[in-house]
Enzyme design. Structure first.
Site, PDB file in Angstrom:
ATOM      1  N   CYS A  75      42.497  34.417  49.763  1.00  0.00           N
ATOM      2  CA  CYS A  75      41.407  34.101  48.624  1.00  0.00           C
ATOM      3  C   CYS A  75      39.759  35.050  49.347  1.00  0.00           C
ATOM      4  O   CYS A  75      39.180  34.916  50.879  1.00  0.00           O
ATOM      5  CB  CYS A  75      41.223  33.010  49.210  1.00  0.00           C
ATOM      6  SG  CYS A  75      39.828  32.030  48.496  1.00  0.00           S
ATOM      7  N   CYS A 185      40.046  37.893  42.115  1.00  0.00           N
ATOM      8  CA  CYS A 185      40.784  36.683  42.454  1.00  0.00           C
ATOM      9  C   CYS A 185      42.561  37.071  42.675  1.00  0.00           C
ATOM     10  O   CYS A 185      43.142  37.314  41.929  1.00  0.00           O
ATOM     11  CB  CYS A 185      40.714  35.925  41.875  1.00  0.00           C
ATOM     12  SG  CYS A 185      41.187  34.044  41.961  1.00  0.00           S
TER      13      CYS A 185
HETATM   14  N1  DGL Z   1      41.936  32.218  44.568  1.00  0.00           N
HETATM   15  C1  DGL Z   1      40.229  32.783  44.651  1.00  0.00           C
HETATM   16  C2  DGL Z   1      40.128  34.389  45.221  1.00  0.00           C
HETATM   17  O1  DGL Z   1      40.959  34.479  45.500  1.00  0.00           O
HETATM   18  C3  DGL Z   1      39.667  32.095  44.442  1.00  0.00           C
HETATM   19  C4  DGL Z   1      39.630  30.526  43.906  1.00  0.00           C
HETATM   20  C5  DGL Z   1      38.650  30.027  43.878  1.00  0.00           C
HETATM   21  O2  DGL Z   1      37.492  29.850  43.074  1.00  0.00           O
HETATM   22  O3  DGL Z   1      38.723  28.976  44.429  1.00  0.00           O
HETATM   23  O4  DGL Z   1      39.328  34.276  44.894  1.00  0.00           O
END
Ligand code: DGL
Length: 257
Positions: A75, A185
């Site tokens: 993430c 993301c």
């Molecule tokens: N998957 C997360 C990232 O890579 C973000 C998504 C979220 O806002 O929770 O930043």
């Protein structure tokens, strides 16, 4: 259990980090994985910094209590908010956090215009600012916060008119003005085809999943923690929503081309 045979822990605010898990599995298919998606608390990218830090630390503690031999922060938002704190807490743990793949995009020839799609938190963060400043003589780098986009993937919508209309609104100001897009993301690789369809083949798309997987492989080898098994490992999905639908969605995304 022999340390080397313990699983690799991978987590995200939801199902997006499965795009990184897929890359890990390509690079190290013999390893076992536990994937934790915190969909109950998603999205992280629009939450206050302190809250993201708390959630991130608790995800790591949980995976370690389940025997993880190393952690992948799949993430970008959690990496931006907490990776430094985690390194301080666990100095000898193989721990890799994904970051937007700005470097390979910016180093393309001809001073490219690079659009970085990410959460508001990632784009506001110091880590992002530092990363951009390292490459701003090489490229023009534009940050585009995309609140609302991860929710499509969380609800299993990786195509369709509603998603296309959302992306169209987001990307139309940049059409014909950019050379590449960085998917900053981990949810966004699941809507990559829809993005490609809108911006056309001329625009190259980058994401940090493969680089993160290779870095984790290097870190585990360095710590002498790679499995000695030769068969295919297992992937175990967990989600804070703890519903069968969520686990089904996780498996479907893992299988998705
Ligand atoms: N998957 C997360 C990232 O890579 C973000 C998504 C979220 O806002 O929770 O930043």
């Amino acid at each position: 259990m022999n340390e080397k045979e313990r699983p690799i822990g991978v987590f995200d605010s939801g199902v997006g980090g499965i795009s990184v898990l897929k890359e890990l599995y390509k690079v190290m298919p013999q390893e076992d994985y536990i994937y934790f998606g915190d969909s109950r608390n998603a999205p992280y990218g629009t939450k206050p910094l302190e809250e993201i830090r708390k959630l991130t630390i608790s995800n790591v503690q949980q995976l370690l209590s389940q025997g993880a031999k190393g952690i992948v922060v799949a993430c970008n938002t959690a990496t931006a908010a907490a990776v430094r704190i985690l390194r301080g807490m666990y100095p000898s743990l193989p721990l890799v956090g994904i970051e937007p793949a700005i470097k390979p995009a910016a180093l393309q020839p001809g001073h490219p215009v690079v659009l970085v799609m990410a959460t508001p938190m990632t784009i506001q963060g110091d880590k992002y600012r530092k990363l951009v400043s390292r490459y701003e003589t090489e490229a023009e780098i534009i940050g585009l916060p995309c609140p609302g986009l991860m929710e499509y993937v969380e609800s299993g919508k990786t195509s369709g008119d509603e998603l296309l209309a959302f992306l169209e609104r987001l990307l139309s100001p940049y059409r014909n003005k950019i050379d590449s897009i960085v998917l900053g993301c981990t949810h966004y690789p699941f809507v990559r085809k829809a993005i490609e369809g809108l911006v056309g083949e001329r625009v190259r798309i980058f994401d940090g999943g493969n680089g993160t997987a290779r870095e984790m492989c290097r870190r585990l080898s360095e710590a002498d923690l790679r499995t000695t098994r030769t068969g295919i490992g297992t992937v175990f999905f967990e989600n804070s929503l703890a519903t069968e639908e969520e686990i089904e969605l996780s498996r479907a995304l893992f299988q998705k081309n």
